[in-house]
Each structure stands twice: as C-alpha cells, then as structure tokens.
Design a protein around this motif. Structure first.
Motif, mmCIF file in Angstrom:
data_model
loop_
_atom_site.group_PDB
_atom_site.id
_atom_site.type_symbol
_atom_site.label_atom_id
_atom_site.label_comp_id
_atom_site.label_asym_id
_atom_site.label_seq_id
_atom_site.Cartn_x
_atom_site.Cartn_y
_atom_site.Cartn_z
ATOM 1 N N GLY A 193 0.866 -1.103 0.014
ATOM 2 C CA GLY A 193 -0.148 0.059 -0.078
ATOM 3 C C GLY A 193 0.899 1.449 -0.080
ATOM 4 O O GLY A 193 0.290 2.380 0.097
ATOM 5 N N HIS A 194 2.140 1.327 -0.126
ATOM 6 C CA HIS A 194 3.065 2.362 -0.264
ATOM 7 C C HIS A 194 3.001 3.141 -1.460
ATOM 8 O O HIS A 194 3.315 4.167 -1.741
ATOM 9 C CB HIS A 194 4.253 2.112 0.159
ATOM 10 N N THR A 195 2.658 2.392 -2.699
ATOM 11 C CA THR A 195 2.432 2.988 -3.966
ATOM 12 C C THR A 195 1.144 2.983 -4.468
ATOM 13 O O THR A 195 0.895 2.187 -5.573
ATOM 14 C CB THR A 195 3.667 2.192 -4.933
ATOM 15 N N PRO A 196 0.483 3.718 -3.976
ATOM 16 C CA PRO A 196 -1.225 3.551 -4.605
ATOM 17 C C PRO A 196 -1.398 4.099 -5.711
ATOM 18 O O PRO A 196 -2.097 3.700 -6.688
ATOM 19 C CB PRO A 196 -2.140 4.630 -3.381
ATOM 20 N N TRP A 197 -0.380 4.871 -6.217
ATOM 21 C CA TRP A 197 -0.290 5.611 -7.553
ATOM 22 C C TRP A 197 0.325 4.593 -8.633
ATOM 23 O O TRP A 197 0.468 4.967 -9.746
ATOM 24 C CB TRP A 197 0.743 6.902 -7.436
ATOM 25 N N TYR A 198 0.445 3.529 -8.239
ATOM 26 C CA TYR A 198 1.169 2.550 -9.127
ATOM 27 C C TYR A 198 0.116 1.235 -9.341
ATOM 28 O O TYR A 198 -0.274 0.505 -8.583
ATOM 29 C CB TYR A 198 2.649 1.833 -8.619
ATOM 30 N N ALA A 199 -0.288 1.191 -10.683
ATOM 31 C CA ALA A 199 -1.525 0.110 -11.035
ATOM 32 C C ALA A 199 -1.101 -0.983 -11.626
ATOM 33 O O ALA A 199 -1.672 -1.854 -12.033
ATOM 34 C CB ALA A 199 -2.380 1.196 -11.961
ATOM 35 N N GLY A 200 0.260 -1.122 -11.862
ATOM 36 C CA GLY A 200 0.831 -2.386 -12.750
ATOM 37 C C GLY A 200 0.881 -3.455 -11.920
ATOM 38 O O GLY A 200 0.639 -3.627 -10.728
ATOM 39 N N PRO A 201 1.609 -4.595 -12.306
ATOM 40 C CA PRO A 201 1.950 -5.848 -11.809
ATOM 41 C C PRO A 201 3.004 -5.978 -10.537
ATOM 42 O O PRO A 201 3.879 -4.844 -10.618
ATOM 43 C CB PRO A 201 2.092 -6.744 -12.924
ATOM 44 N N THR A 202 2.920 -6.937 -9.723
ATOM 45 C CA THR A 202 3.856 -6.805 -8.926
ATOM 46 C C THR A 202 5.125 -7.544 -9.672
ATOM 47 O O THR A 202 4.755 -8.243 -10.841
ATOM 48 C CB THR A 202 3.614 -7.685 -7.543
ATOM 49 N N ILE A 203 6.055 -7.837 -8.925
ATOM 50 C CA ILE A 203 7.404 -8.591 -9.617
ATOM 51 C C ILE A 203 6.865 -10.025 -10.053
ATOM 52 O O ILE A 203 6.988 -10.354 -11.103
ATOM 53 C CB ILE A 203 8.509 -8.733 -8.748
ATOM 54 N N LEU A 204 6.337 -10.594 -8.925
ATOM 55 C CA LEU A 204 5.941 -12.066 -9.371
ATOM 56 C C LEU A 204 4.736 -12.148 -10.365
ATOM 57 O O LEU A 204 4.987 -13.074 -11.138
ATOM 58 C CB LEU A 204 5.395 -12.824 -7.696
ATOM 59 N N GLU A 205 3.751 -11.373 -10.339
ATOM 60 C CA GLU A 205 2.937 -11.045 -11.316
ATOM 61 C C GLU A 205 3.560 -10.922 -12.815
ATOM 62 O O GLU A 205 3.069 -11.604 -13.763
ATOM 63 C CB GLU A 205 1.851 -10.042 -11.292
ATOM 64 N N ALA A 206 4.477 -10.048 -12.988
ATOM 65 C CA ALA A 206 5.329 -9.577 -14.059
ATOM 66 C C ALA A 206 5.852 -11.066 -14.779
ATOM 67 O O ALA A 206 5.942 -11.469 -15.726
ATOM 68 C CB ALA A 206 6.067 -8.553 -13.851
ATOM 69 N N LEU A 207 6.532 -11.607 -13.550
ATOM 70 C CA LEU A 207 7.215 -13.019 -14.127
ATOM 71 C C LEU A 207 6.600 -14.089 -14.771
ATOM 72 O O LEU A 207 6.590 -14.514 -15.556
ATOM 73 C CB LEU A 207 8.096 -13.713 -13.039
ATOM 74 N N ASP A 208 5.184 -14.182 -13.662
ATOM 75 C CA ASP A 208 4.287 -15.154 -14.298
ATOM 76 C C ASP A 208 3.715 -14.652 -15.635
ATOM 77 O O ASP A 208 3.329 -15.696 -16.440
ATOM 78 C CB ASP A 208 2.993 -15.366 -13.396
ATOM 79 N N ALA A 209 3.762 -13.562 -16.292
ATOM 80 C CA ALA A 209 3.274 -13.128 -17.332
ATOM 81 C C ALA A 209 4.375 -13.663 -18.601
ATOM 82 O O ALA A 209 3.848 -13.354 -19.698
ATOM 83 C CB ALA A 209 2.752 -11.832 -17.438
ATOM 84 N N PHE A 210 5.669 -13.672 -18.136
ATOM 85 C CA PHE A 210 6.452 -13.910 -19.411
ATOM 86 C C PHE A 210 6.114 -15.159 -20.101
ATOM 87 O O PHE A 210 5.518 -16.268 -19.382
ATOM 88 C CB PHE A 210 7.920 -14.034 -18.766
#
Lengths: 516, 267
Positions: A193-210
C-alpha cells in the motif's frame, strides 16, 4: 507443481542496487527458504553483528559474505502456482563481468534492477547492453529502495524515464517498470500500500506473465552433429535438435559439407521406432547413405539450409584479461563447430555502458568492451544470422585456452545466397555420347564440385564431362575444379545455355599448349 | 518438449556427449546415492545403453553394507567397469571421524580420490553434484577445471555460455564435469519415479526411519519417515522444511566447511 517449462530469470544491475536482497525476498515471499537455512543465515548475521541479510542466500562464499559482494553467479529455484523458476544471480562489479555474462547467457528473461535513490549508473547500462547482446528480450525493470525516499512518485518517474530511454536505444522494450522495495517487500509478491499511484503488476505477477521461450519448433530444422558413434556396426550422428523438427524419411543436407541424404532412423535409448524429434531433444540419427561427416556439421532440410560461409560480420563482447586484437587468429565455436578465424577488422569499438562508437578500424578491444568485427574463416562454417536463428547465429571466441568472449552474427558475406550445394561428380549418369553431364541450370544457390579418383580415371580414358550452367557466375566452381585437378576446359553454347566441357589433359597439358 | 524433466534430461545428455567427445580417460564418480545412480541412467541414455567409461567408487570403509551390496549388483547389471578406490595408508593408520570429521573426509575421500585418479591416469571425472545442494556447489561451472594440486579456483572461474564449455586446458589440469548441476533434489526423485530407476534400499523407510542422503555410517543419520515408496518420498519432500544434507555431520563442522573442503578437491 505445474509440468510446464521452467523459466530462467537473471537478475542484473549496478553493484549495491539490491540484487541479492531482491532474490532473497522472492524466496522468502514464496516460502522457498528452508527453515534450517534461514536459521543458519540468521546465525551468521548475528555473529557478524548485522541485521538479517537476504543476500546471504546466494552469496555463499566466505569472501562474498565478509566483503559483502557477489563474486560469482549462482542459481536457485522457486515455484509459483504458474510455473517453476530458476533465479540466476549475476555479480554487479565490472571486474566480474565474465561471471555476470556466464549467468545471464542461459536466461530466458531478466529483471534489471535500478536503485531509485541513485538512478541509472554505469553497470546498469552495461548490463542492459549485455542483455541485448545475449538476445534476452523479456525484461522487467525494478526500481528499488523506494522505502528510503518515502516512495516518492516523482523520483520513480524520473528513473523510469531514464531507463526507458536507454533501453530504447538497445531495442529493448521493458514489459513493466515496477516501483519496489526489496527489503520491505513492496510490490514483490504482494502490495503493502505504499505505492497507491502504481497500477501495474508486482514482480511475481510480471514474471508469471512472461512467455516460455525455449525449444522453438517453428524455425527451420537445425541439428548440429555433436559426435559420431560407430557402434554395433552402425554410424549414429548424435546431437540436439536446436530448432525445428527432424523426421524419419526426411531428405536432409549436412552443412557445410553439402552432403545430401535421407534420415533412416531417429534414435533414443529404449524408444524403438521413433518417428520424429523436436526442438530441445537429444537424439541420434542414422542415414540411408554411408556418409563421412564429422562433428560440427549442421543437419538441415535441403530447402532451408543454413548459410555456408567463410566470412561474417558480428557484434562481439570481450571478457578476457588481455585485449582482443585485429589481425589475430582465434577459435570460433558455433554450435558444435570449431574453426580458426582471423579478426580481419575491428570496424567499430563501442563503450559498453554508453554505447557510443569510440573508434573505427581500431587495433584492439579492451576487456569488457564491445565492437563490430569482420571475421575471415580458414574453413567454411554453416551459420545463420542471429536475427533469424539465435541458436546457430551466436558463437564464442576462444583465446588460446579460454573462452574470451562471445558474438552474434549480423551479416554474412555473399549474403544473397542460401546454401551452397556440393555435387560429387561420380554420381552423374553417362550420356549417349559417352560424356557425363552435370546439370547446374536449375541450381539457384552456389555450388561446389567434388571428384572421385574413379571419375578422374574415367576422364583420363578420354571421356569428357559436360557441365550445364544457368549463369556465367557458375563458371567459377567449374574453373576451380579444372585448376585443382589439372583439367582442360572449353565453353560451348547450347541454345540459350552455356556449357562447359571438361577433359583430362594428356601428357601433363602439353597437348593443350601445343593447340594454343 | 513435454515437461521440465525432459528439458533437464536433454541438458544432461548434451553435457555427457560434449565431455565424452572432448576428453580422453574420463571416469564417473559413483557414490551409490540417488544422484549418481540417476546420473548413470542419464549416461546410458546419452550413449544408447552403454556406459563408455569406468565408474569409480571411493570406499572409506565406513559405508553401509547395503550400499556395497547394491553397488556390486547394479554394476553387474549395467555391464559397467567398476573401480573401487581406497586411501589404503590412511585406512591402515586408523583414520576415522573421531580425529575430526573434516580431516577424515579430506583423507579418506579427497585423498582417496586423488590417488585413484593418479593411479588410473584419468583426465577428468563426472560428478553428480547439484546447485541446490549447498551454497558453494551453486557457484560451480558445468566443466570445472582443477589445477595440478587438485584445487578449485572458485574466485576466478572461466566463462561458460550458450552450452559452450571450456575444453582446452593447460597441461596438468584435471576437469570435473557436472552433468546434473541444474537439477534439484525434487527433480531427481520425480525422474526416478518416471524412469523407474532402482535405488539403494536405505532410501526407503524401515522401522520409521530412512536415509535422505547417503554417506559414511559415522556421519550420516536417517530421518524420521514412513515413506516406503518413491511416491511417498516425493510427497514427503514437498512438505519438508529441512535441507537435504542436514543429516551430514561434516557439513555442520563450521560455517564454510563445504567451501573449504571443496576448494581442496572434495566432491
């Protein structure tokens, strides 16, 4: 656990930007750290009087822990519900670039880490360039240590702009640029919750999308011969299918020798009657004709053969302790082939962090530098352009005893053609008039001609060979054959075609000279 | 490629064939454990059923009798050339773990190995180590050169990329080849299951105990387990939270014990 492919991820970035901490956090958040291992690290940290270091998971050597640096690459493993991962840690120090490249070369995707407080630094750029040279296209950028600047959005965006601009010059488009704190776990496996301005994926979500990237079956067949076993009275060509697929009954060409035959069998231990093998599989092949080809040849389909060449231009990176020198001879290892090559010209020398051309036609490349080099090969090699086939378009350069660098093939001399086809003249039929005829008029590619002793005897008996040409360009291999075997030749026209008639000069050429 | 096991298998076969082509006088270190037994299975795949080099077992004389019985039976079944190496002088001098586990390992295993290599003139060895076993192994290359004194220069290893291995070395260099470096413990068990590989019976539970890692009797302890089949062992491993070598006393001697042993030639 999913049975899909494993994805290999390399973590790169400038020294102290937090690679080992990021890896430790990924393992911690995915529950991949055994409890005893965690306790061991906690005890080591306590003994050194410092807080728990995730970095100690990968930095296992005593020198690494005492000096707090990563010396060599290491890999470790974790899984998500989507798939298995191998994480490769790559050292950030310039002096360990060869270790970084060793780690990165086997990766399918990368996390490029940038310290949000420091921004893009020298090694950030050098490592990004290495990713591009190694052909790693799937990249996520993580902007780390945002906890130290109160997750400042504006600062994150400045760093994002810098890194995107630099990657653009390398033709890398990052899948995401993610604001993180590896230490605190922000946007790693979950959000805090420290980056409410960021709407993209987390690192793990980004890796899983590769995507899965290995074992490309859609490209043409490339099966480099790794070894030849002559066991049980059979000749088995052993090798790994790099791309494409090989089937029993296929008509195939061995390059660079140009020998053509059919696949008699595709073999694996305890799998009789195997009909095919695809990219990534290690197999053995037997052929219908007894050929004598060796390790280093590439088996391909006749119509989609690799390029046979003696000269190419490549982007190279240099890692050895001594400079790379123009005019020097090196061993090039490409797939399973090894050839001697002269570095004819260092056409461009680049600064590997800024990518600026810092010289042309230079005498040397220094360690860690990159450049464009023209190589002349002492014997022909079967290659592909890197843009067309990664696995047969890249090579390493051996400098005396060690691998000193690597490269990717950009252009090949005489590039318009594809395969050169080799004809053995013994194979052709004898025509009605006693002359043998070789018809090259349908050959679109370059040709080479071979003769057997038996065929030379045939010519010595007064017989002739008629070579039917498509194009005067084809005169060259015929003339070369005549030169090498002391044959005479004359031209003749046959309607719109050119023929060359070869004959054996009797008496060591005296007759021809007398005629002249 | 159907699964990650196929991918791991293909990589191992590639490494075997590369080493066999590039080096003469190779041997394979056979510890009788699950990893080296799996490695032998992979070698037979690489060479169409053959094992075209000798197997070397370094016998410290502290091995479990079940290991020796299994070793000899399997070697016969595979048609393998088995060499048993011992550091006879150290054994005669009564070397044992009571004088220090690391010293015992160094004499009976490392020195026993170097004597065997010297006696048979081997230029290189296949070893079944894996990166996930322990930190210093994670740093290994697939083709790892060792100098005349058998030492590993872990601070300055040659680059290795795109399956292009360093295969030319200065005279006196000894090469270690690691065909299963990229496998994990769980991968090994899944593969044993898939391929139906027969293992030493000590791996399977008897009276509520089984061995997870096999070694010498004084330094290797069993774990509490009721797993009597490969399937049950895989289930157990998926839940387990302790490292594989927790039962190996020599690893726990000091923080960098394994790194120090390995720098001097330990496996």
């Amino acid at each position: 656990m999913s049975q899909s492919e494993t994805l290999k991820i390399v973590i790169v970035g400038h020294v102290d930007h937090g690679k080992s901490t990021l890896i430790g956090r990924l393992f911690y958040d995915t529950g991949s750290i055994p409890e005893a291992r965690r306790q061991e690290i906690a005890a080591t940290c306590k003994a050194q009087g410092r807080p728990f270091e995730f970095a100690y998971l990968m930095d296992a050597l005593e020198e690494e822990r005492v000096q707090n640096i990563t010396i060599d690459t290491a890999s470790s493993f974790f899984s998500t519900s989507r798939r298995r991962y191998v994480i490769i840690d790559a050292p950030g120090h310039k002096q360990f670039l060869k270790n970084m490249i060793t780690g990165a070369a086997s990766a399918d995707a990368a996390i490029l880490l940038v310290d949000g407080t420091e921004g893009v630094r020298e090694q950030t750029k050098r490592h990004a360039h290495v990713l591009s040279l190694l052909g790693i296209r799937q990249v996520v950028v993580a902007v780390n240590k945002l906890d130290m600047i109160d997750y400042d959005r504006q600062r994150f965006q400045e760093v994002e702009n810098d890194i995107r601009a630099f990657l653009h010059s390398l033709h890398i488009v990052p899948a995401h640029v993610i604001p993180i704190s590896a230490r605190e776990g922000e946007n790693m496996a979950g959000r805090q919750g420290h980056t409410p301005w960021y709407a993209g994926p987390t690192i793990l979500e980004a890796l899983d999308a590769f995507g899965d990237v290995r074992g490309d079956a859609t490209l043409p067949l490339r099966l480099p011969v790794q070894d030849v076993y002559t066991w049980d009275g059979r000749r088995i060509y052993a090798g790994r299918v790099e791309t494409g697929e090989i089937r029993q009954g296929d008509e195939v060409i061995f390059q660079p020798s140009g020998k053509v035959t059919r696949v008699k069998s595709v073999e694996k231990w305890r799998e009789p009657g195997l009909e095919r093998a695809g990219a990534g599989e290690c197999v053995g092949i037997t052929t219908e004709d007894e050929l004598f080809v060796e390790r280093g040849e590439i088996i391909a389909r006749l119509q989609q053969a690799p390029i046979r060449t003696r000269e190419f231009r490549a982007s190279i990176f240099w890692l050895a302790d001594t400079p790379f020198r123009a005019g020097a001879t090196y061993t090039i290892k490409l797939a399973t082939a090894e050839v001697q090559a002269v570095a004819v010209d260092i056409e461009e020398r680049l600064d590997s962090s800024t990518l600026e051309v810092i010289g042309r036609h230079e005498p040397e490349l220094q360690p860690t530098e990159v450049g464009t080099v023209l190589f002349s090969l002492k014997t022909p090699l079967a290659v592909d352009r890197y843009g067309e086939n990664v696995r047969t378009g890249r090579f390493v350069i051996q400098d005396s005893l060690q691998i000193g660098g690597g490269g990717t093939i950009q252009t090949v001399e005489g590039d318009a053609d594809r395969a050169v086809r080799r004809f053995s003249l013994d194979d052709f039929q004898v025509g009605a008039d006693g002359a043998r005829v070789v018809d090259l008029s349908l050959e679109r590619n370059g040709v080479e001609l071979d003769v057997t002793p038996g065929f030379l005897d045939h010519l010595s008996a007064g017989n002739r060979l008629i070579v039917r040409l498509r194009d005067p360009v084809q005169i060259e291999p015929v003339a070369l054959l005549a030169y090498e075997h002391n044959l005479g030749f004359v031209f003749s026209r046959d309607r719109d075609r050119v023929n060359v008639v070869l004959y054996r000069e009797r008496d060591g050429g005296a007759e021809a000279r007398a005629a002249a | 490629m159907n699964s990650h096991l196929d991918e791991l298998e293909a990589q191992s076969i590639y490494i075997f064939r590369e080493a066999y082509r590039k080096f003469e006088n190779l041997a394979m270190l056979y510890s009788v454990g699950k990893d080296s037994t799996t490695m032998i299975h992979l070698a037979r795949k690489a060479f169409f059923g053959r094992i075209p080099f000798p197997l070397v077992h370094i016998d410290t004389t502290y091995k479990y009798p079940e290991m020796i019985e299994y070793r000899d039976r399997m070697a016969r079944e595979w048609g393998a050339d088995l060499i048993v190496g011992r550091n006879e002088s150290a054994i005669a001098a009564g070397t044992g773990p009571e004088q220090g586990r690391l010293d015992c390992c160094a004499k009976l295993k490392t020195d026993g190995l170097s004597q065997t290599i010297e006696r048979h003139g081997f230029n290189g060895l296949f070893l079944g180590i894996r990166r996930d076993e322990e930190g210093s192994r994670a740093k290994e290359r697939v083709f790892s050169p060792r100098d005349k004194n058998f030492e590993w220069s872990y601070k300055d290893q040659p680059p290795e990329l795109w399956d292009q291995f360093n295969t030319t070395f200065a005279p006196g260099t000894h090469i270690r080849v690691h065909p299963i470096l990229h496998w994990t413990e769980l991968d090994i068990w899944l593969y044993i299951q898939r391929e139906g590989i027969e293992l030493c019976p000590l791996y399977f539970a008897r009276d509520g105990k089984r061995f997870r890692s096999l070694g010498c009797m004084p330094c290797t302890g069993p774990i509490q387990s009721n797993a009597v089949t490969v399937e049950e062992i895989i289930e157990e491993l998926r839940a387990i939270k302790t490292p594989e070598r927790a039962g190996r006393a020599q690893d726990q001697e000091n923080t960098y014990a394994m790194q120090k042993l390995r720098a001097k030639g330990y496996m």
